[in-house]
Structure formats: structure tokens, C-alpha cells
Design an enzyme around this catalytic site. Sequence first.
Site, mmCIF file in Angstrom:
data_model
loop_
_atom_site.group_PDB
_atom_site.id
_atom_site.type_symbol
_atom_site.label_atom_id
_atom_site.label_comp_id
_atom_site.label_asym_id
_atom_site.label_seq_id
_atom_site.Cartn_x
_atom_site.Cartn_y
_atom_site.Cartn_z
ATOM 1 N N GLY A 1 53.971 41.319 80.687
ATOM 2 C CA GLY A 1 53.652 42.044 81.843
ATOM 3 C C GLY A 1 52.632 43.188 81.834
ATOM 4 O O GLY A 1 51.648 43.008 82.460
ATOM 5 N N ASP A 2 52.307 43.778 80.385
ATOM 6 C CA ASP A 2 51.207 44.533 80.336
ATOM 7 C C ASP A 2 49.824 43.515 80.072
ATOM 8 O O ASP A 2 48.836 44.102 80.493
ATOM 9 C CB ASP A 2 51.645 45.155 78.967
ATOM 10 C CG ASP A 2 52.502 46.373 78.952
ATOM 11 O OD1 ASP A 2 52.514 47.052 79.934
ATOM 12 O OD2 ASP A 2 53.080 46.678 78.112
ATOM 13 N N SER A 3 50.345 42.312 79.440
ATOM 14 C CA SER A 3 48.958 41.704 79.240
ATOM 15 C C SER A 3 48.443 41.070 80.590
ATOM 16 O O SER A 3 47.215 41.153 80.857
ATOM 17 C CB SER A 3 49.167 40.632 78.280
ATOM 18 O OG SER A 3 49.566 41.086 77.006
#
Length: 403
Positions: free
Chosen positions: A168-170
Site C-alpha cells: 500500500g505504501d509503495s
Amino acid sequence: MEIRPLDGIRVLELGNYIAAPTAGRILGDFGADVIKVERPKTGDELRNWRLYGGDTSMLYRTVNRNKRSITLDLRTAAGRAVVLDLIRHCDVLLENFRPGMLEKWGLGPDVLDEANPDLVVTRISAYGQTGPLAGRPGFAAVAEAVGGLRELVGDPDRPPVRVGVSIGDSIAGIYAAFGTVMALFRRDRADGRIPLDQRVIDVALNESILSVMESLVPDYLAYGIRRERVGGRMEGIAPSNAYPCSDGTSIIIGGNGDAIFQRYMRVIDRPDLAADPELQDNAGRWRHRERLDAAIAEWTRRHSRDEALRILEEAAIPCGPIYTAADIADDPQYRARNMIQTFPVDVGEPEPKPVGFTGIVPVIGGRSLPIRSVGPDLGEHTHEVLRELLGMSDAEIAALDQS
């Protein structure tokens, strides 16, 4: 000659953890001068995540490559004043604090715009800068659930699981980098100044996940379809799965194309399945997925991994091994495209150790661009940056460190 499309662009990164730093890493990969602002003494918490030796994790070194690190205390008026001074020399401010935090510090977009009317402000948060959930904190684990991904990962008879990286962060970081470049592109083509609200890039973790969920929502609204976890398969696509081999390994085979399926079934000595009228399209193959997977697994269990892959590749059936980190590090395909690049790094041993880091994507010019430097030591460039951009003396910098 080194290719640096973003040469001349300067980014001030105020982000911690993975999302905003990933965006900064991508911009830095392609030539931007990314100045990462970290807390004095402790720095970005990522420095200690998965730290197995030394004082800085390989995760930090990876996510923060091609950047310069300075230390400033944003809780102090002096630290915030330096940020505003630096903004005058930057093209982009990148941050991933909870919405309202920059405003609380007196560094909201309106203030930044006064300091630099051409600045692009890229903001990453759990749910975006607006809406009823805007002020709620949240990490990628939550965003992956709210965005619809977690419900589809794992086996149907068990609770949902998480993929093994902060996906999700990436993904949010990739969207943030893309949004930043779009804003810079528009800024440089415009006849006049772009309004502030159009220079604020607002990336939400949950929306970043939702955007890669393909037709999840339209399928539900159009047909009432509720997607479920299907393990190693992909909903509605067959045969495509992981299959066990005789040597204890497994391989991935994707034989779901109509023409591919015909070759595939002949390769595994099942011409009866190739001729079955129920299996001539993907919808029929999905209905009979259990029967197909059983037939394929019966064949793969009679072969070692390498033997099965050789036979399938000769028939142009999409397939591949399930790689570990060791496999990736030694793979000739990755090496040929410069996707493993080695640097001497402190790992807590008497001498630096040569460590391979994953290369820059996408490839330009035939091979991955060279990584200029892995993630910097904490505050490594404080004096360099503040002297270079603000003309501060060593005494002024020292006084700032003590404030």
C-alpha cells in the site's frame, strides 16, 4: 552517459516510513536532488526497521537511496524557519504527515505558496486531505483492508492475510511520484502560474489500493458479484496457479489463454482436456478449475522444477520458478539489465560489506540507470545543504543544532 531526466529539480522531503520516501526515491532515481529532512538524533524510524546489524537498516538504505539527509527539528521555530528558507530553492515539497500537521506547524500550503508560488506540494495520508476520515491516522495495513485488497488475499477457508511487503505504501509512493511529475510538467508548459490548489497533489493510501483493484467495484454494482479469496488462483482465470514438483519445489504456470491452453494440455499429455467443449473458453475453464488443477499437478509431480520449466518453455507456455532473495541475486536476467547493483555498506562488521540493491525501474537506454548512492547516514549532508543553499556558516548551523 548517465541519463537524468529530472536533473535540476529539487525536492524537500519531510516524509517518514515508506510512502513519501518511496516517492522521493523515485524522483531521486531519475536525477532530482532530494533533500530528506529528519529528526535530530533519531531520524526516520525506518532506520531501525528490520535492522540486523550496524546502525541503519537495508530497508532505509533502499527506500532513501539517491538522497541527501539533513537534520532539522520541526517542533522548533528555528527548524521551521529553515524549512521555509529551503522551500524558496525547491520545486517540490513531499510529506506524509497526518492531515493538519503541516498547518499546525505553520507550514501549510498557503504559507508555502507565499514562500514559493511555483512550488508543487505532494501530500500522502491514510484517507486524503478531505472527507470525513481525513483526520484519522492509518498505516498501509489498514489502507490495504479498506481499499479492498486484504479481503482477496489468502485461502477461502482462512482469515485474510497480508502480502509480505508494504504494498500500500509503495503504490501510494508511485502515484505520488507520478502526480508530482505531472504537476511539474504542467507548470513548465503553462503561460502563467498554476493556482495553488492545482499544485497540491493529494494521495490517499486507501485510494491508491482501490485504484489497482481492477473491476472489483463495477463487477459488484453491475452483476452483484462479491469477489472471494481463491488462494493461488486469480478469480475468473484458469488454469493459473502454483503447482508442486517432484523435488519439493513449486512453479507458477499461466495457461489461461485460449490458444495457450490447447498447447498446454498437449504438453501435459491431456489432449482430452484440450478437446473438451466445456473448456474452450476461460469461463468454462474457471468452472472446471479443480479438475484442471488436479490434472496439471499430476503432471508436475512427475518432474523436477527445472525439467518441468524446460518442457513448458519449449512449448511457449508462460511459466516460472518461485524465487527467493538468493535466486534473484544470482539471476542472469536481472544481472544483464543492471537490476542488482552492489555498494559497500556498514552492516555492523569491522569492514563495510558489498551488498546488492535492486536497480532503478523503468529501464531507460537498455539497462537500469546507476544508483548514485544508497540511503545516507543521519544528517550526513546538513552542513553541505545549508551552506550551499542558504549560505549558513558552520557556527549558525551548530547553533541551530542546539536550539
